[in-house]
Design an enzyme around this catalytic site. Structure first.
Site, PDB file in Angstrom:
ATOM      1  N   PRO A  80       0.740  -1.356   0.054  1.00  0.00           N
ATOM      2  CA  PRO A  80      -0.007  -0.204   0.043  1.00  0.00           C
ATOM      3  C   PRO A  80       0.781   1.064   0.080  1.00  0.00           C
ATOM      4  O   PRO A  80       1.887   1.385   0.584  1.00  0.00           O
ATOM      5  CB  PRO A  80      -0.799  -0.124   1.403  1.00  0.00           C
ATOM      6  CG  PRO A  80      -0.662  -1.501   1.756  1.00  0.00           C
ATOM      7  CD  PRO A  80       0.761  -1.978   1.257  1.00  0.00           C
ATOM      8  N   GLU A  81       0.462   2.070  -0.815  1.00  0.00           N
ATOM      9  CA  GLU A  81       1.233   3.654  -0.826  1.00  0.00           C
ATOM     10  C   GLU A  81       0.158   4.535  -0.334  1.00  0.00           C
ATOM     11  O   GLU A  81      -0.863   4.192  -0.062  1.00  0.00           O
ATOM     12  CB  GLU A  81       1.748   3.804  -2.163  1.00  0.00           C
ATOM     13  CG  GLU A  81       2.816   2.487  -2.714  1.00  0.00           C
ATOM     14  CD  GLU A  81       3.400   2.856  -3.946  1.00  0.00           C
ATOM     15  OE1 GLU A  81       3.518   3.904  -4.445  1.00  0.00           O
ATOM     16  OE2 GLU A  81       3.836   1.840  -4.804  1.00  0.00           O
TER      17      GLU A  81
END
Ligand SMILES: [Zn+2]
Length: 285
Positions: free
Chosen positions: A2-3
């Site tokens: 996840p960013e």
């Protein structure tokens, strides 16, 4: 992994479905997920507290905790970093059994549960009461500005670029420069800016830096609007377990050999700073 867009989507879910509730009980079964403090300390700091606000900086999330009853305002926060494979999931009664790799369960006052699931166990949770004047965890002070919360200052980016003999990819991945961009969005930003990820940032001209600054904001905002990218491994889902849709808009990431959306030439893949990098040799210079 996840960013920023995925973490922001989880944050919005927390704000919508969890903020305002109180924690009735907390169960820590995976001690690797709570490693900065003893799990008993985390549980004691959370039990009975109301979840007051959900905030984010880069890839870090935190929930402000308030006393129940007469509230003197948040005095501590629960910080979460999802790292490689962490998920925060909200489940409502009737509760399905926790899936494998559920390491922490927060039982809320409406009988629903918030669950921290993390197969690779690089993610973590901790409680801290050391906050800066803006209410951010002091431990995050080394992070650079958040491109969506703080904006991207093209002039400052130009100054940083001029002084650094690193690739564009390395600059974008450096959380001390900008917080929140990882491997996937670095590639997409480079494509949108028409710059090769391997370009030395000290070689960027003023117009190229301006394109880069605009691309950072545009790509991240579009990805947030699409609720993030869920890849085939389905490691990222939102708070209610729903996939994002930005993967349908990827121009280069994970598309080696497929046609460039702009010029139809095959997308190339290389390695930079130990990570994969995807780009179009014709559209990016
Ligand atoms: Zn192209």
């Amino acid at each position: 992994m996840p960013e920023l867009p995925e973490v922001e989507t989880v944050r919005r879910g927390l704000e919508r479905f969890v903020v305002g509730r109180s924690m009735r009980e907390v169960f820590v079964t995976g001690t690797r997920s709570v490693r900065r403090q003893h799990p008993d300390e985390l549980v004691a700091a959370l039990r009975g507290r109301r979840l007051d606000a959900a905030r984010r900086w880069g890839k870090y999330l935190w929930i402000a905790l308030a006393e129940t009853g007469a509230s003197p305002g948040p005095t501590a926060v629960l910080v979460c970093h999802l790292r490689m494979s962490g998920q925060l999931l909200k489940v409502s009664p009737p509760l399905a059994p926790p899936p494998p790799h559920t390491h922490v369960r927060f039982v809320l006052d409406d009988e629903s549960e918030l669950r921290f699931v993390d197969p690779r166990t690089f993610g973590e949770l901790f409680v801290t009461d050391e906050l800066d004047q803006a209410g951010r965890p002091a431990v995050l002070a080394g992070l650079g500005p958040d491109p969506l919360l703080d904006g991207v200052d093209a002039r400052r980016l130009g100054e940083l670029a001029a002084r650094r003999r690193v690739s564009l990819k390395a600059l974008l991945l450096d959380q001390k420069v900008l917080a929140g961009i990882g491997n996937l969005y670095a590639d997409e930003i480079c494509f949108a800016a028409r710059l090769r990820p391997g370009r030395l940032v000290s070689s960027l001209g003023r117009a190229e830096v301006a394109r880069l600054a605009a691309a950072i904001g545009d790509v991240l905002a579009a990805a947030v609007a699409a609720r993030g990218s869920t890849l085939r491994d389905a490691r990222y889902v939102d708070l209610l377990g729903e996939a994002g849709s930005y993967q349908d808009h990827h121009a280069v990431y994970g598309r080696a050999g497929e046609p460039c959306p702009r010029c139809d030439r095959p997308i190339l893949q290389t390695r930079l700073v130990g990570r994969s990098a995807h780009y179009c040799a014709r559209c990016q210079r």
